[in-house]
Each structure stands twice: as structure tokens, then as C-alpha cells.
Design a protein around this motif. Structure first.
Motif, PDB file in Angstrom:
ATOM      1  N   ARG A  83      49.101  47.202  50.646  1.00  0.00           N
ATOM      2  CA  ARG A  83      48.864  46.154  49.670  1.00  0.00           C
ATOM      3  C   ARG A  83      49.200  44.799  50.260  1.00  0.00           C
TER       4      ARG A  83
ATOM      5  N   LYS B 298      41.402  40.450  49.520  1.00  0.00           N
ATOM      6  CA  LYS B 298      41.524  41.542  48.579  1.00  0.00           C
ATOM      7  C   LYS B 298      40.157  42.026  48.128  1.00  0.00           C
TER       8      LYS B 298
ATOM      9  N   ALA C  67      48.313  37.821  40.624  1.00  0.00           N
ATOM     10  CA  ALA C  67      47.884  37.368  39.294  1.00  0.00           C
ATOM     11  C   ALA C  67      46.869  38.341  38.704  1.00  0.00           C
TER      12      ALA C  67
ATOM     13  N   THR D 245      42.346  41.270  42.161  1.00  0.00           N
ATOM     14  CA  THR D 245      41.704  42.533  42.514  1.00  0.00           C
ATOM     15  C   THR D 245      41.354  43.351  41.272  1.00  0.00           C
TER      16      THR D 245
ATOM     17  N   ASP E 157      48.795  41.378  28.040  1.00  0.00           N
ATOM     18  CA  ASP E 157      49.530  42.537  27.509  1.00  0.00           C
ATOM     19  C   ASP E 157      50.981  42.555  27.959  1.00  0.00           C
TER      20      ASP E 157
ATOM     21  N   SER F 212      43.272  41.062  29.463  1.00  0.00           N
ATOM     22  CA  SER F 212      44.146  41.887  30.284  1.00  0.00           C
ATOM     23  C   SER F 212      43.242  42.806  31.100  1.00  0.00           C
TER      24      SER F 212
ATOM     25  N   LEU G  69      44.042  44.826  33.450  1.00  0.00           N
ATOM     26  CA  LEU G  69      44.607  46.171  33.618  1.00  0.00           C
ATOM     27  C   LEU G  69      44.361  47.032  32.381  1.00  0.00           C
TER      28      LEU G  69
HETATM   29  N1  LIG Z   1      50.397  44.095  32.841  1.00  0.00           N
HETATM   30  C1  LIG Z   1      49.347  43.780  33.575  1.00  0.00           C
HETATM   31  N2  LIG Z   1      49.378  43.986  34.890  1.00  0.00           N
HETATM   32  C2  LIG Z   1      48.281  43.660  35.610  1.00  0.00           C
HETATM   33  C3  LIG Z   1      47.124  43.118  35.018  1.00  0.00           C
HETATM   34  N3  LIG Z   1      46.219  42.898  36.000  1.00  0.00           N
HETATM   35  C4  LIG Z   1      46.795  43.275  37.154  1.00  0.00           C
HETATM   36  N4  LIG Z   1      48.047  43.756  36.911  1.00  0.00           N
HETATM   37  C5  LIG Z   1      49.006  44.281  37.880  1.00  0.00           C
HETATM   38  O1  LIG Z   1      49.452  43.211  38.692  1.00  0.00           O
HETATM   39  C6  LIG Z   1      49.623  43.658  40.031  1.00  0.00           C
HETATM   40  C7  LIG Z   1      48.751  42.822  40.953  1.00  0.00           C
HETATM   41  O2  LIG Z   1      47.411  43.041  40.611  1.00  0.00           O
HETATM   42  P1  LIG Z   1      46.230  42.754  41.624  1.00  0.00           P
HETATM   43  O3  LIG Z   1      44.969  42.964  40.894  1.00  0.00           O
HETATM   44  O4  LIG Z   1      46.447  43.477  42.899  1.00  0.00           O
HETATM   45  O5  LIG Z   1      46.451  41.227  41.830  1.00  0.00           O
HETATM   46  P2  LIG Z   1      45.906  40.322  42.999  1.00  0.00           P
HETATM   47  O6  LIG Z   1      45.878  38.941  42.461  1.00  0.00           O
HETATM   48  O7  LIG Z   1      44.670  40.850  43.573  1.00  0.00           O
HETATM   49  O8  LIG Z   1      47.089  40.494  43.990  1.00  0.00           O
HETATM   50  P3  LIG Z   1      47.155  40.118  45.519  1.00  0.00           P
HETATM   51  O9  LIG Z   1      45.895  40.577  46.151  1.00  0.00           O
HETATM   52  O10 LIG Z   1      48.371  40.859  45.942  1.00  0.00           O
HETATM   53  O11 LIG Z   1      47.273  38.649  45.539  1.00  0.00           O
HETATM   54  C8  LIG Z   1      49.247  45.130  40.044  1.00  0.00           C
HETATM   55  O12 LIG Z   1      50.419  45.886  39.906  1.00  0.00           O
HETATM   56  C9  LIG Z   1      48.376  45.289  38.818  1.00  0.00           C
HETATM   57  O13 LIG Z   1      48.404  46.584  38.268  1.00  0.00           O
HETATM   58  C10 LIG Z   1      47.103  42.947  33.608  1.00  0.00           C
HETATM   59  O14 LIG Z   1      46.145  42.511  32.998  1.00  0.00           O
HETATM   60  N5  LIG Z   1      48.239  43.293  32.954  1.00  0.00           N
END
Ligand SMILES: Nc1nc2c(ncn2[C@@H]2O[C@H](COP(=O)(O)OP(=O)(O)OP(=O)(O)O)[C@@H](O)[C@H]2O)c(=O)[nH]1
Length: 778
Positions: free
Chosen positions: A6, A14, A77, A80, A194, A329, A331
Motif C-alpha cells: 500500500r 494508486k 482520503a 482509490t 460514515d 462514503s 467505502l
Molecule cells: N470509513 C471510510 N473509510 C474509507 C472510505 N473510503 C476509503 N476509506 C478507507 O480509507 C483508507 C484509504 O483509502 P484509499 O482509497 O486507499 O485512499 P487513497 O486516497 O487512495 O489512499 P492513498 O493511495 O494511500 O493516498 C482505506 O482504509 C479505506 O478503506 C469511506 O468512505 N469511509
């Protein structure tokens, strides 16, 4: 294991890993698209929304239906996760992955190694309803100006993803400012609604305060943190509620219906107020809308049709007067479909952006930018291209302005769904992958022919005020890409064993085509490979990529600054070479004169002249050998071995025995020039950087005091909204580790960019201190 992966995904791209997981998971099939033969059952869509299947057969959608967008976000944030959801709802991928589940990535790594393609992908194409979306990767590291600028050049709009519990964080601030500079329209997505401590109000306030922009609240959340279950569209006053309909809570289906007062009186009132505020905000920023509401709808804003309000929001977004804000959200699978709708509704199509260089080309003349190169072991380099004007066809020749060469592409591919689809043509505004371009590298401009480049150059010359320039100069004006600054840092790089040297050379040559700011050379004395890059982080990343993508563990020497050498005075030297090799006598005598060249512009190549007595008798064939000798000698100056600049060399006399080889002539000239340079007195020049710091007023004095200690000279302090922008010149030698220091001085609120401005002379004390350090005496 997953944590490690990661992290490098963070460092690398990403989206790339996403693309790679889903696009390149299997050996990419290339299929020739035949609209009539398509069998929808072959496709990988899971009930895609809209008529995706038929759209997929539209290779070149109308330009108004194309969106080239990037996603920018602070680490973690949710960039991905949001991207993954977009690909899922558009039917691009069949299953929803979780970034915290490492299995797929491990599988992908195995596949990746087998297939021999590098991890990165630059763009992924998918359709949402009747729009073509090209999601273009934005670089993970904002420290690379070249990389960021290259990327921003191909984006027409962007989505900024925020963690709703954290608001605006440092990395977003930096990219936001870069996007301001390039005037890219944006949408904000407040993700993680969320999460415990998620706060819509706090995040909006932080956007207002830190980004100094006007947020337009297009949605309000229904519930917050644990109770977050949907949102209300402020424009249409419709509510969207996500309820699990089956075991598979993938958020694909949601209930959408008008919000009634009886549903929730207080939310109804909030939405009513938010809509009125939105209308007033937009009317303040858009005269056409102001006229409309003051006329027909002045009595009752409720009657303003949603489409009129949406069109006005679009106009103010495109004019970058305000930024629509949405929430959700990713996720928990809520809010991504409305985000996709907003991308198509409020972000610009390619023809709605103005690109200055396009005025130099005739309407149907090709102007395209190679913005990324991938290396595929079986197909060779794959070049990502964005077309600005004209069209591209497979089997056609293109002229590369940067490399001054004509190249032929064999095939054009669309990085679409899980395949790369072979296409017969590509029209303006689109993005595709070209196969067969051997020379083109990241940042190169491609046009239809040399004649078209020259015509555009003339046009550009006329726009630049009709100054007399030679074609070569004018061509440099044409780069749709970004100019690549000279590398300022270097270090040695060594493979773990001699057997791996060839692999390292191959890896470096691939990386150089992808990244034009990376230079590689061989130290002529030690034979060591030298990496030259733009900064500490740049070299670190290259080191990491060699290990990660090419499986070679390398050793880096200490990081050093790329100084230059020049001369202080004019001087002359003579030399004689007399050598018998086999039955041939090689005999050369020469006399050279060197003089310093002064002027505003740096002259990196030596100016070569000949005395009249030499030019009268000099055979043409010998001229090349002489000039090679001079150029080679200037690569390594006599004092510290740095390149020599700003010199004029005159060949005063030359005698050559008839049997003498060109190599011997070059060697004698080279040695003679080194003698002359030594006699002329060497001056070391250090890279002087142009530094731009954006800092809040509170931290300005701390930043300035620190600059004073770094031999920095402040050139200007401008005001940009509530921030101060300090423009200064600072020697690179004083900038090691600057980002960490600036962060702690300004509590992480300041951002900076650093660019090579010029080379300046070291004073005699600094020069002797440097010499001592280099000789290991201190
Ligand atoms: N609670 C919550 N967690 C989230 C949400 N979206 C992403 N996450 C969590 O936040 C963390 C980072 O998510 P990523 O999607 O990898 O974020 P990113 O901006 O691509 O991260 P980097 O590539 O590391 O910069 C992970 O553990 C996800 O599961 C959301 O909507 N709610």
C-alpha cells in the motif's frame, strides 16, 4: 505485506495499481473492434447503468460527451476506493474490491512479473450513461513539478476527494494550488461521511478557509457518521437513500424520490434554505442567471427549473468562480453515482477548455501530446497520447517535434474495460495508446508532418511579435508538453553484481523514456553509472522503482549537486601527439585559444571557431574529429569534472600526418583544450534555484528568516487571497531537506515549488571549501 504494497502504491500511482489490477490482470487481449460483430454476452459488465454496451462500440464519441478528468486527494482520503466504485458502477469491473484486502494486489504482482509490463498505467477509459470518461492518473508526488504539470496539461477537469473528518489536508492544498495555476475546473467530494467525527459543516468550512474558494453545496447529507444513509440533491430537492436490497450491499441500487416536508420537516427546511443560498450564490457569479431570477422568478425561487440552475452552476464551475461540493462514503457505497453524474454535468468537455498552442495549427492539423510511456516486453513501448486537434490513424506517420523525427505508429488502442481495443482512428479530445512509436517519450509533441510543424512555428513566431528566430528556436515554442529542466542532483548507482549491469541498463533506459527529467550517464574515469535527477525524492523514487518494477536491488552513492565549470580569462595552449600504432604513425600538432563567453543566456555547448589559416586548408572530414574532441573535453571540466559552459574555442593551428586516425585527432584536441582551460582559470558555478513559497501571513516571518540563513535572496512577495507568495532565488546546496524544515516552521500550512533558474559563480572561499570537501580534506 499489504502495508508495504500500500505504501508504494501511495508513492507510485494508486490509479495505476487499480488499472493494473483490472485492466492488466490477464494478458491484455487486443481485439479489433467490429461494431456489427460485437456479442454483448462476451463483456464483463454487471448490469451497467445506461446504455454502456452500445456506447462501448462508439470509439469516438462527440467531443461534448468526453470528460478527461483527474482525481486529486491527500493520502488516504479515499482516491482509490472512490475510483474503484466509479469503475464498478460504470460496469468496468465486476466485483467490488476493498483496498485493505491484499489478495488481488499480490495476484496482480505475479501477473505483472509474468507479463513484463510495468505497473503504471496512465489513463483508464469507461462510459457513464452517455458520456466517455477518461480517468487520468495524477502523480502521487507533487514534488515533481514536471510530472504534475505534464499531468495537469491533459486534464480538463478534476475531482478533489477529501476525508470529511479531516477537511483540507496538506497534499490537497498543494495540488489545488497547481490546479489553480493551470485553471482547471474542479468538483469537491467529501468522502468518509460514515466515519466517526465526519462533519459536513467542518469540511465545507475548511474548503472555504484553506482553499479560499466558494463552495456551492449541491447536496446535503442525510445523517452523519454512523447514521449516514443518503443525501439530498439541493438543486432538485430529491433524496437518495441507499438501503441494502440483498446480501450484496454494493450500493448499486438506491431509492430516489422527492423530499417531502412530512418526511423530515427540519431536513426539508434545511434543503429549502440551502437551495435559496445556492441560487443567490450562483446569481452573484453569473449575470445570465441573475437576469433570469430577477425577471421571471423573482417572486418565488422554488419555481426556478432545476436545469436552469444546473446550467448556471456549470458556467460558474467552468469559469472557476466557485466549486460544487458533493458528499458520500465510497467505502459504504453511497454517493458515487451522483458524483459521476456531477462529473458529466459540471466539468468541461475538451473543446470548452482553451489551449493557447492550438491557435498555431490549422483546424484539421494533428497536435497531440505523448503524456506517458509504458513498457511492454512483447509489444515494446506503448505511448499514451492525448489529441488536441486533427486525428490519428494506425499505420500513419507522425512528426515528433521534440525529437525532430518522423515515426510510424502501427496500431492505436483504447484502454477500455478489461481489454485494449484496437481502433481505426482517434479524434480530438480523446486519449489512446499508440503501439510502434520507437522514439517518442513522455512530454513529446506529435504533429502530422515536419511541414506542419514549421508552419505552426511560423505562426507562433508571428504571434510572438514577428521576431526573427531560426526554426529550431521557434520549434521549442511549440511544445505542448512541458520543458524539461536540467537535472540538478546526481549520484552513482550500482547493481548487486556485474551480471546485473545489463538488466540495470535496460531498466534505466525504459525509465528514462517514461520520465524525461531523469538522465543517466557513465563516469568516464570510473565507468560507474550515474543517475541525474530533479531532487532528493526523485532519485529515491527511481531507486525504489528499479527494485519494485525491475526486481534489481541497487546501491546508491551519496547524493551530490551538479555544479558547472567555466573560465575566468582567455588562454592558449599547444599540444603534440606522436604515436606509432602498428605500422602507422599518428601525428597531430595543434594550438587552441579559449575565451569566456558572457551574456544573459547560458551557452552549454562550446562555440567553435577556426582561424582563417586553418579553415582555408581544413578538409571537411577532419572538422568532425576536431569538434568531437572539443565537445568531449567540455563534458568534464579540469577542476572537478563538471561540464564546462560559456566558452568559445578557436582552433589557431593544426597539422595532421596523413595516416592519423580521427580518434587520435580528437584525443589530441581534447587534451590540448584541457590544458588551455586550466591556464584560463576555472570558476565553479552552482545551481541557483527559483523558489516560490505560498505561506499564510502568520508564518511569513519564520519562512523569511529561514531563507536568509540559506543564502536566499527575496525577489518579490505577492499577495494571493489571504496567503503570501514569496519568490526567491536560493542556491540548491542550501535546499537539502527543505520540505521537512518548512513543514515544521509553518505547521504544515506552506507549500513550495523549486525550479532551476541559472548557475551562479561561487566566491573564492566557497570554491576552495568545495574543493577541499571533494578531495576529502574536510
Ligand atoms: N470509513 C471510510 N473509510 C474509507 C472510505 N473510503 C476509503 N476509506 C478507507 O480509507 C483508507 C484509504 O483509502 P484509499 O482509497 O486507499 O485512499 P487513497 O486516497 O487512495 O489512499 P492513498 O493511495 O494511500 O493516498 C482505506 O482504509 C479505506 O478503506 C469511506 O468512505 N469511509
Amino acid at each position: 505485506m499489504w502495508r508495504v504494497m500500500r505504501k508504494f502504491s501511495v508513492n507510485a500511482l494508486k490509479l495505476s495499481s487499480l488499472c493494473s489490477q483490472h485492466v492488466c490482470f490477464r494478458k491484455p487481449e487486443v481485439m479489433v473492434l467490429s461494431v456489427t460483430q460485437q456479442n454483448s454476452s462476451e463483456r464483463n459488465y454487471s448490469s451497467p447503468p445506461g446504455d454502456v454496451k452500445s456506447l462501448r462500440s462508439v470509439i469516438n464519441p462527440h467531443i461534448s460527451r468526453i470528460r478527461n478528468i483527474g482525481i486529486m486527494a491527500h493520502i488516504d482520503a479515499g482516491k482509490t476506493t472512490t475510483t474503484e466504485r466509479m469503475l464498478y458502477y460504470s460496469g468496468y469491473i465486476r466485483t467490488l474490491g476493498d483496498v485493505d484486502d491484499g489478495d488481488t494486489v499480490t495476484d496482480f504482482m505475479v501477473q505483472e512479473r509474468e507479463r513484463g509490463i510495468t505497473i503504471q498505467s496512465a489513463a483508464v477509459t469507461f462510459d457513464w450513461k452517455d458520456y466517455r470518461i477518461n480517468l487520468i492518473d495524477t502523480p502521487g508526488h507533487v514534488d515533481f513539478t514536471v510530472e504534475v504539470e505534464r499531468c495537469l496539461r491533459v486534464l480538463d477537469g478534476a475531482v478533489a476527494v477529501f476525508d470529511a473528518s479531516a477537511g483540507v489536508e496538506a497534499q490537497t492544498l498543494t495540488v489545488w494550488r497547481q490546479a489553480d495555476k493551470h485553471q482547471i475546473p474542479r468538483i469537491c467530494f467529501l468522502n468518509k461521511m460514515d466515519k466517526n467525527r465526519a462533519s459536513f459543516t467542518y469540511a465545507v468550512e475548511s474548503i472555504k478557509q484553506k482553499l479560499k474558494t466558494k463552495p456551492l453545496l449541491l447536496q446535503l447529507p442525510i445523517g452523519e457518521a454512523k447514521t449516514f444513509r443518503g443525501l439530498v440533491d439541493v438543486v432538485t430537492k430529491e433524496q437518495m437513500i441507499w438501503k441494502p436490497t440483498s446480501d450484496l450491499d454494493d450500493g448499486k441500487f438506491f431509492e430516489q424520490k422527492p423530499l417531502l416536508e412530512s418526511d423530515d420537516p427540519s431536513l426539508f427546511q434545511e434543503v429549502q434554505d440551502a437551495r435559496n443560498t445556492l441560487i443567490e450564490q450562483v446569481a452573484d457569479l453569473d449575470d445570465e442567471f441573475a437576469e433570469l431570477i430577477l425577471g421571471e422568478y423573482s417572486e418565488n425561487f422554488d419555481l426556478i427549473p432545476s436545469d436552469k440552475l444546473q446550467s448556471a452552476i456549470r458556467r460558474v464551475t467552468l469559469a472557476q468562480k466557485a466549486v460544487p461540493v458533493l458528499c458520500g462514503s465510497a467505502l459504504k457505497n453511497k454517493g458515487v453515482q451522483p458524483l459521476l453524474d456531477a462529473i458529466t454535468m459540471y466539468l468541461p468537455a475538451p473543446h470548452e477548455r482553451s489551449y493557447e498552442f492550438l491557435q498555431w495549427y490549422k483546424d484539421d492539423d494533428l497536435c497531440a501530446l505523448a503524456f506517458k510511456v509504458l513498457h511492454d516486453k512483447s509489444r515494446g513501448p506503448l505511448v499514451f497520447i492525448r489529441i488536441y486537434s486533427g486525428s490519428l490513424k494506425p499505420q500513419s506517420a507522425v512528426y515528433n517535434i521534440n525529437k525532430s523525427c518522423t515515426e510510424r505508429m502501427s496500431r492505436l488502442l483504447l484502454p477500455f474495460a478489461d481489454q485494449q481495443i484496437e481502433i481505426p482512428s482517434l479524434m480530438p479530445g480523446n486519449i489512446a495508446l499508440a503501439v510502434g512509436l520507437k522514439q517518442s517519450a513522455t512530454g513529446d509533441t506529435l504533429v502530422s508532418s515536419k511541414a506542419s510543424a514549421v508552419a505552426a512555428a511560423r505562426q507562433a513566431g508571428r504571434s510572438a511579435g514577428g521576431e526573427q528566430r531560426n526554426t529550431g528556436d521557434i520549434e521549442s515554442l511549440l511544445l505542448a508538453g512541458v520543458e524539461v529542466p536540467e537535472p540538478v542532483f546526481f549520484c552513482t548507482i550500482e547493481p548487486p553484481s556485474m551480471a546485473k549491469q545489463q538488466d540495470l541498463d535496460n531498466a534505466l533506459s525504459c525509465l528514462q523514456r517514461e520520465d524525461p527529467s531523469l538522465k543517466v550517464k557513465i563516469d568516464p574515469d570510473t565507468g560507474q553509472t550515474i543517475l541525474c535527477g530533479m531532487g532528493e525524492l526523485h532519485i529515491e523514487i527511481i531507486h525504489d522503482r528499479i527494485k519494485r518494477e525491475y526486481g534489481i536491488e541497487t546501491y546508491l552513492g551519496p547524493l551530490q549537486i551538479a555544479y558547472r565549470e567555466t573560465i575566468l580569462n582567455a588562454a592558449q595552449a599547444t599540444d603534440v601527439l606522436d604515436k606509432v600504432v602498428g605500422d602507422k604513425r599518428h601525428f597531430v600538432t595543434t594550438e587552441l585559444e579559449v575565451r569566456p563567453v558572457s551574456g544573459e543566456r547560458t551557452v552549454t555547448k562550446p562555440i567553435i571557431e577556426y582561424a582563417q589559416s586553418v579553415i582555408e586548408v581544413l578538409p571537411k572530414e577532419l572538422q568532425e574529429a576536431i569538434e568531437n574532441g572539443i565537445t568531449n573535453s567540455c563534458v568534464q571540466g579540469p577542476l572537478l569534472g563538471f561540464p564546462v559552459q560559456d566558452i568559445d574555442v578557436t582552433v589557431q593551428s593544426l597539422t595532421v600526418h596523413p595516416d592519423t586516425s580521427d580518434t587520435m585527432i580528437s584525443a589530441c584536441i581534447s587534451r590540448c583544450l584541457q590544458k588551455a582551460l586550466k591556464k584560463a582559470g576555472i570558476q565553479i558555478l552552482e545551481p541557483l534555484m527559483s523558489l516560490e513559497i505560498t505561506v499564510s501571513e502568520d508564518h511569513l516571518s519564520a519562512a523569511l528568516a529561514d531563507l536568509a540563513q540559506r543564502r536566499g535572496s527575496i525577489q518579490e512577495i505577492q499577495s494571493r487571497q489571504d496567503n503570501k507568495v514569496v519568490i526567491a532565488a536560493v542556491p540548491l546546496a542550501e535546499m537539502m531537506g527543505y520540505s521537512t524544515v518548512l513543514r515544521s516552521l509553518t505547521s504544515g500550512s506552506a507549500t513550495f515549488t523549486l525550479e532551476l533558474a541559472s548557475y551562479q559563480a561561487l566566491n573564492s572561499q566557497e570554491q576552495s571549501a568545495l574543493l577541499q570537501r571533494r578531495m576529502g580534506l574536510v
